[in-house]
Scaffold this active site. Structure first.
Site, PDB file in Angstrom:
ATOM      1  CD1 TRP A 116     -19.266  21.920  39.751  1.00 48.16           C
ATOM      2  CD2 TRP A 116     -21.156  23.090  39.979  1.00 48.16           C
ATOM      3  NE1 TRP A 116     -19.041  23.193  39.289  1.00 48.16           N
ATOM      4  CE2 TRP A 116     -20.187  23.930  39.413  1.00 48.16           C
ATOM      5  CE3 TRP A 116     -22.427  23.605  40.225  1.00 48.16           C
ATOM      6  CZ2 TRP A 116     -20.437  25.259  39.092  1.00 48.16           C
ATOM      7  CZ3 TRP A 116     -22.693  24.930  39.902  1.00 48.16           C
ATOM      8  CH2 TRP A 116     -21.705  25.740  39.350  1.00 48.16           C
ATOM      9  CG  ASP A 166     -23.191  17.128  37.009  1.00 54.15           C
ATOM     10  OD1 ASP A 166     -23.013  17.334  35.790  1.00 54.15           O
ATOM     11  OD2 ASP A 166     -23.112  18.020  37.873  1.00 54.15           O
ATOM     12  CE  LYS A 191     -18.126  23.634  32.475  1.00 52.96           C
ATOM     13  NZ  LYS A 191     -18.087  25.036  32.888  1.00 52.96           N
TER      14      LYS A 191
HETATM   15  N1  PLP Z   1     -22.096  20.395  37.345  1.00 54.27           N
HETATM   16  C1  PLP Z   1     -20.829  20.569  36.948  1.00 54.27           C
HETATM   17  C2  PLP Z   1     -19.862  19.434  37.029  1.00 54.27           C
HETATM   18  C3  PLP Z   1     -20.422  21.820  36.458  1.00 54.27           C
HETATM   19  O1  PLP Z   1     -19.157  22.005  36.057  1.00 54.27           O
HETATM   20  C4  PLP Z   1     -21.358  22.877  36.393  1.00 54.27           C
HETATM   21  C5  PLP Z   1     -20.951  24.200  35.878  1.00 54.27           C
HETATM   22  O2  PLP Z   1     -19.830  24.457  35.551  1.00 54.27           O
HETATM   23  C6  PLP Z   1     -22.665  22.630  36.829  1.00 54.27           C
HETATM   24  C7  PLP Z   1     -22.999  21.386  37.285  1.00 54.27           C
HETATM   25  C8  PLP Z   1     -23.700  23.713  36.781  1.00 54.27           C
HETATM   26  O3  PLP Z   1     -24.150  23.785  35.489  1.00 54.27           O
HETATM   27  P1  PLP Z   1     -25.190  24.889  34.993  1.00 54.27           P
HETATM   28  O4  PLP Z   1     -24.510  26.200  35.118  1.00 54.27           O
HETATM   29  O5  PLP Z   1     -25.450  24.437  33.588  1.00 54.27           O
HETATM   30  O6  PLP Z   1     -26.397  24.797  35.843  1.00 54.27           O
END
Ligand code: PLP
Length: 354
Positions: free
Chosen positions: A99, A166, A190
């Site tokens: 991520w 994030d 989550k």
């Molecule tokens: N950042 C983290 C730490 C994540 O766990 C996730 C998805 O599980 C994301 C970003 C991506 O999120 P989204 O699917 O809401 O774009």
């Protein structure tokens, strides 16, 4: 009984799902939450309460705005540099997983990126701590919990550079000092509510300095001005998030759930470390309380163990393909009794296979 150790999206308590489903049928005078106008006082009250609960539960200081947006954390990967990184300037990033990497990839669309530390060479099994943040960085970006690899940041840098984080997979799971951050974002799915909602907590004074023209939907200031209602908001996701945040408050808030999360993580890591069949995959000091990754000493036993666990009510334990083995995601809604069941199954399996 099923025990859901899946990584999401959206693991919420049963009672919240029940209340949310009722509102789909009848929110007000026989009308569904999905069909009433989002401009009615009733729905405006939902947005107001959701925003207030986020502020209250995380103790958000004054001078910050809480936004209820769409596009997931993935849109934030681009919105952050678009709003905070003037052209020609550099943003510093900590690379701690897939991520973080996706966030990094968006930066060159707007300015320069400096990866100041990375754990990529060890397949992201730890969180780098030995780094310094160049003072001329437009901002520093980190990921507080690395959902796929099972590492979590337990300390954050003290720096004059604005800190962006994030927090998609550990927000509301533990107390945080919001004043140490300038912008926090999280896909809701989550610990907050259904996918489709993204929470942003932003210090107002860092905005308006990018020097670029930003499309309205991607401009934090536009959403602040519109009270998170610049366009039609994701009504069901917001409503369900409100119910879930009410649930969290009724449990005693983030401090109480943090105690429970610590107890859950302690119970499982203790068994992983004690049981000769299993081993953790991450540096002990960086082990996540939300996503617990582990493998078996003998990889040939992994499939049989997964089958055994599934036959006994365990859902979603299979590890992410980039780590293998198992990942037990233990979000707020997972009761500690589910963790005890998993631990017991690990013990029974070990007795049979030693
Ligand atoms: N950042 C983290 C730490 C994540 O766990 C996730 C998805 O599980 C994301 C970003 C991506 O999120 P989204 O699917 O809401 O774009």
């Amino acid at each position: 009984m099923r025990h859901n150790f899946g990584a999401g999206p959206c693991i919420l308590p049963q009672e919240v799902f029940k209340q949310a489903s009722q509102a789909v049928l009848d929110f007000k005078d026989g009308l569904s939450i999905l069909e009433i106008s989002h401009r009615t006082p009733e729905f405006e009250a939902v947005v107001e309460e959701t925003t207030r609960l986020v502020k209250e539960l995380l103790n958000v200081p004054s001078g910050y705005s809480v936004l209820l947006l769409q596009g997931g954390a993935s849109l934030q990967f681009a919105m952050v540099p678009m709003n905070l990184l003037p052209e020609g300037k550099t943003a510093s990033y900590l690379e701690t997983g897939v991520w973080a990497n996706k966030a990094i990839k968006e930066v060159p669309n707007f300015g320069k990126v400096n990866i100041i530390a990375s754990s990529k060479d060890s397949n992201f099994t730890f969180v780098p701590k030995d780094y310094s943040i160049p003072e001329d960085s437009a901002y520093f970006h980190c990921t507080s919990n690395n959902t796929i690899y099972g590492t979590e940041m337990f300390s954050f840098p003290d720096t004059k550079v604005p800190v962006v984080c994030d927090m998609s997979s550990d927000i509301m799971s533990r107390e945080i000092d919001v004043s140490k951050f300038d912008l926090i974002y999280a896909g809701a799915q989550k610990n907050i509510g259904p996918a489709g909602l993204t929470i942003v907590i932003v210090k107002d004074e860092i905005l308006g300095k990018s020097g670029r023209k930003i499309p309205a939907m991607l401009d934090y200031s536009v959403h602040i001005e519109g009270g998170s209602m610049y366009n039609t908001p994701p009504v069901f996701s917001i409503y369900t998030a409100m119910l879930n945040l009410r649930w969290l408050k009724s449990k005693g808030g983030v401090a109480e759930i943090e105690k429970e999360n610590k107890a859950k993580a302690y119970a499982l890591y203790t068994e992983i470390d004690r049981n000769p069949l299993f081993k953790g995959t991450c540096a002990v000091e960086d082990r996540s309380r939300m996503n617990i990754c582990f493998v078996m000493e003998n990889p040939e036993l992994e499939k049989p163990f997964l089958k055994f666990a599934e036959e006994n009510g365990i859902e979603g334990l299979k590890g992410h393909r980039s780590v293998g083995g198992f990942r037990a995601s233990m979000y707020n809604a997972l009761p500690i009794t589910s963790v005890h069941t998993l631990v017991e199954l690990m013990q029974i399996f070990a007795e049979k296979h030693q």
